[in-house]
Scaffold this active site. Structure first.
Site, PDB file in Angstrom:
ATOM      1  N   ASP A  45      37.885  36.683  39.767  1.00 34.70           N
ATOM      2  CA  ASP A  45      36.917  36.202  40.754  1.00 34.70           C
ATOM      3  C   ASP A  45      35.513  36.682  40.394  1.00 34.70           C
ATOM      4  O   ASP A  45      35.260  37.877  40.261  1.00 34.70           O
ATOM      5  CB  ASP A  45      37.314  36.733  42.139  1.00 34.70           C
ATOM      6  N   THR A  86      34.268  30.582  45.779  1.00 33.65           N
ATOM      7  CA  THR A  86      35.647  31.000  45.504  1.00 33.65           C
ATOM      8  C   THR A  86      36.679  29.929  45.807  1.00 33.65           C
ATOM      9  O   THR A  86      37.547  29.636  44.981  1.00 33.65           O
ATOM     10  CB  THR A  86      35.959  32.279  46.299  1.00 33.65           C
ATOM     11  N   ASN A 107      34.000  27.733  51.057  1.00 31.44           N
ATOM     12  CA  ASN A 107      34.839  28.734  51.721  1.00 31.44           C
ATOM     13  C   ASN A 107      34.951  28.388  53.204  1.00 31.44           C
ATOM     14  O   ASN A 107      35.991  28.580  53.829  1.00 31.44           O
ATOM     15  CB  ASN A 107      34.256  30.135  51.544  1.00 31.44           C
ATOM     16  N   ASP A 170      42.969  35.861  50.619  1.00 32.92           N
ATOM     17  CA  ASP A 170      43.976  34.864  50.977  1.00 32.92           C
ATOM     18  C   ASP A 170      43.722  33.533  50.274  1.00 32.92           C
ATOM     19  O   ASP A 170      44.650  32.894  49.782  1.00 32.92           O
ATOM     20  CB  ASP A 170      44.045  34.684  52.499  1.00 32.92           C
ATOM     21  N   ARG A 171      42.455  33.099  50.206  1.00 31.91           N
ATOM     22  CA  ARG A 171      42.174  31.800  49.566  1.00 31.91           C
ATOM     23  C   ARG A 171      42.481  31.820  48.080  1.00 31.91           C
ATOM     24  O   ARG A 171      42.832  30.794  47.497  1.00 31.91           O
ATOM     25  CB  ARG A 171      40.728  31.372  49.822  1.00 31.91           C
ATOM     26  N   HIS A 317      28.768  40.994  43.948  1.00 34.23           N
ATOM     27  CA  HIS A 317      28.003  40.726  45.163  1.00 34.23           C
ATOM     28  C   HIS A 317      27.172  41.948  45.558  1.00 34.23           C
ATOM     29  O   HIS A 317      26.012  41.827  45.964  1.00 34.23           O
ATOM     30  CB  HIS A 317      28.932  40.359  46.315  1.00 34.23           C
ATOM     31  N   HIS A 361      33.917  31.190  39.466  1.00 38.81           N
ATOM     32  CA  HIS A 361      32.465  30.968  39.425  1.00 38.81           C
ATOM     33  C   HIS A 361      31.824  32.134  38.684  1.00 38.81           C
ATOM     34  O   HIS A 361      32.465  33.155  38.419  1.00 38.81           O
ATOM     35  CB  HIS A 361      31.865  30.868  40.840  1.00 38.81           C
ATOM     36  N   HIS A 495      26.182  33.499  44.501  1.00 39.33           N
ATOM     37  CA  HIS A 495      26.490  32.395  43.594  1.00 39.33           C
ATOM     38  C   HIS A 495      26.579  31.135  44.439  1.00 39.33           C
ATOM     39  O   HIS A 495      26.377  31.169  45.644  1.00 39.33           O
ATOM     40  CB  HIS A 495      27.826  32.657  42.882  1.00 39.33           C
TER      41      HIS A 495
END
Length: 555
Positions: A45, A86, A107, A170-171, A317, A361, A495
């Protein structure tokens, strides 16, 4: 020497003529190479391609270097859609599809019926198993509108193939698992990995045993310190150019504890912003290989293991991809991957495994760092931007709140209110777009009318068109200038744009029996992964797949 009689000579001549009539290669066709027993899909990620190349010489032997040197690596690979976040990036990996088809446009986005913000994997019909579940927690893939490679593999094998995914988010797990796989995600209240009732009513025994061991507790009181000697970080950004968000440190060491002094949600949440979350994710993946006997199906039916490693996104981040923290985290992840591959070799055998590594990304630099290099860069307060837009439209058309809401880069207009005021849709869109383009930091605005017309003149047009879904997306889509992004406050970066620092991500494929190793400069996209794997697994491509088979790397 004995010569054949006339009848035998006739037969031999006939055979010779028949062979001559075949294609040149047909007489020596070798048996088809067996399918991989296990396909491992790794998504790091928030990993920009440039970090892989910048820090490559410092990697150890068994992690990234193994993929780079013994596998195929595309240097010009992209998440080829205009909103690089994401959920969209993870959806692309195994669907081979863009948001305009797969329906995951961010998201979060605005529901067209309720006009309320919805989360990409929320589903009130299901809850986490043995864990607290909030209304907007991710529990199912209901909003993903298309099939994944795993769905097609399970369909083609009568559900004999197993598809298991795990992530710190979770995603990250759910959107890799598709409709018929099984997803496990990190629970920041307890530090467990858990699934939801969409997939099962209770965890299998191997998960229960894993949770009982409480591996997440072993890091309490531990610190994250630099892995390498100080000289290795000489070219990273100075700490004063990566200011931390309020309440966060921006220098080593980072300690993992809770303010209460107990093992609680405070501690488990802190684990996310550092290397220990990724180690826990890989440990759980190893437990899944054992518990589900992945790669060991009768008859050689392949399985898929999806692993989304979330911590690099959290670190970037907070501190930016130019920071010492991001640099060190990537080196630590490299060593973790080396250990994971060794475990795979023992349990399944790497000659039976096909590995793909990519990212959802990339990342922009922290604005303060960009400005120190002479590049204009700032954070744009989205709420303030929309407030000014509404004021401008009210003054122009005499109606308040012609902007209903926003989920940037999407802005939603109130066409019904405009019609009551006698304002044409095109006039409202044009007035809003002209105003926005006069604001600092904005480069482009796309209107619903433009998107519905489908005109594509530039690469940015193409990427943004792919990211726009007719039913779900906003009436305006706004693109910042390079190095700018939507955010406010001090510290950190983000991003989400169509610029290369956000789209250019790693794409590595390893599998000595199926893949030609080498460095490839050909353009490739993350949506190419699904059709390439479908080709190697001999299954139907996912339903909305638009990628190509990367035949240049296939043996």
């Amino acid at each position: 020497m004995t010569f054949p009689d006339a009848s035998c000579r006739t037969l031999l001549c006939s055979l010779a003529l028949a062979l001559a009539a075949l294609p040149a290669h047909a007489a020596s066709v070798a048996p088809r190479t067996a399918q991989p027993k296990l396909v491992v899909v790794l998504v790091v990620d928030g990993l920009p391609q440039e970090q892989v190349t910048r820090y490559r010489d410092q990697f150890g032997q068994g992690g990234f270097r193994r993929l780079l040197e013994q596998g195929a690596w595309f240097s010009d690979a992209h998440q080829a859609h205009g909103i690089t976040v994401t959920a969209i990036g993870h959806s692309a990996v195994l669907t081979g599809a863009y948001p305009y088809q797969h329906g995951v446009i961010g998201n979060n986005w605005i529901d067209p019926v309720t006009k309320q913000s919805v989360y990409c994997t929320e589903d009130g019909n299901f809850h986490y198993i043995g864990e607290e579940t909030k209304p907007d927690d991710g529990t199912s893939p209901a909003k993903l509108r298309v099939s994944t490679l795993g769905d097609e593999l399970r369909y083609s094998t009568g559900n004999q193939a197993k598809v298991v995914t795990v992530s710190g988010k979770d995603r990250g797990a759910i959107l890799l698992a598709g409709k018929t796989g099984t997803a496990y995600m990190y629970m920041e209240k307890t530090g467990n990995f858990a699934s939801s009732t969409y997939y099962m009513q209770q965890h299998p025994q191997w998960v229960q045993r894993y949770q009982a061991g409480k591996p997440q507790d072993r890091y309490y009181g531990k610190s994250w310190t630099p892995l390498l000697a100080d000289a290795a970080y000489a070219h990273d950004a100075r700490d004063d150019l990566v200011p931390a968000k309020p309440g966060l440190r921006n220098t080593f060491p980072f300690s993992y504890y809770s303010d209460s002094g107990n093992l609680d949600g405070d501690y488990y949440s802190r684990l996310k912003s550092g290397p220990f979350l990724d180690q826990l994710t890989l440990d759980f993946a190893q437990a899944a290989i054992d518990g589900e006997q992945l790669g060991r199906n009768a008859g050689g039916v392949p399985d898929i293991l999806g692993v989304s490693l979330s911590a690099h996104d959290y670190v970037n981040h907070a501190y930016g991809p130019e920071s010492k923290m991001s640099h060190d985290h990537l080196q630590r992840l490299d060593r973790m991957l080396a250990g994971f591959f060794l475990d795979l070799d023992k349990k399944v055998g790497m000659d039976n495994v096909l590995v793909v590594l990519t990212a959802d990304h990339g990342f922009a630099n922290v604005p303060e760092f960009s400005e120190a290099r002479g590049i204009a860069a700032k954070r744009i307060d989205g709420a303030e931007l929309v407030k000014k837009l509404n004021q401008h439209l009210a003054a122009t058309f005499g109606a308040d709140k012609l902007v209903m809401t926003q989920s940037l880069p999407n802005i939603y207009l109130d066409y019904e209110l405009a019609a009551k005021q006698g304002v044409k849709r095109a006039d409202l869109e044009d007035a809003a777009a002209r105003f926005l383009l006069q604001q600092d930091g904005l480069a482009q605005v796309y209107t619903r009318t433009q998107m519905e017309a489908g005109a594509v003149a530039t690469r940015m047009d193409l990427l943004m068109r792919r990211a726009w879904n007719r039913q779900l997306s906003g009436d305006l889509m706004v693109v910042t200038k390079p190095a700018w992004y939507f955010g406010k406050g001090v510290g950190g970066t983000s991003h989400g744009t169509p610029y290369t620092y956000d789209t250019n991500v790693p794409l590595m494929v390893y599998g000595p029996r199926w893949i030609k190793p080498g460095s490839y400069g050909q353009y490739a996209e993350v949506v190419d992964i699904a059709p390439t794997l479908a080709h190697l697994l001999r299954v139907r491509q996912p339903s909305a797949s638009e990628g190509r088979v990367l035949m240049e790397v296939v043996k």
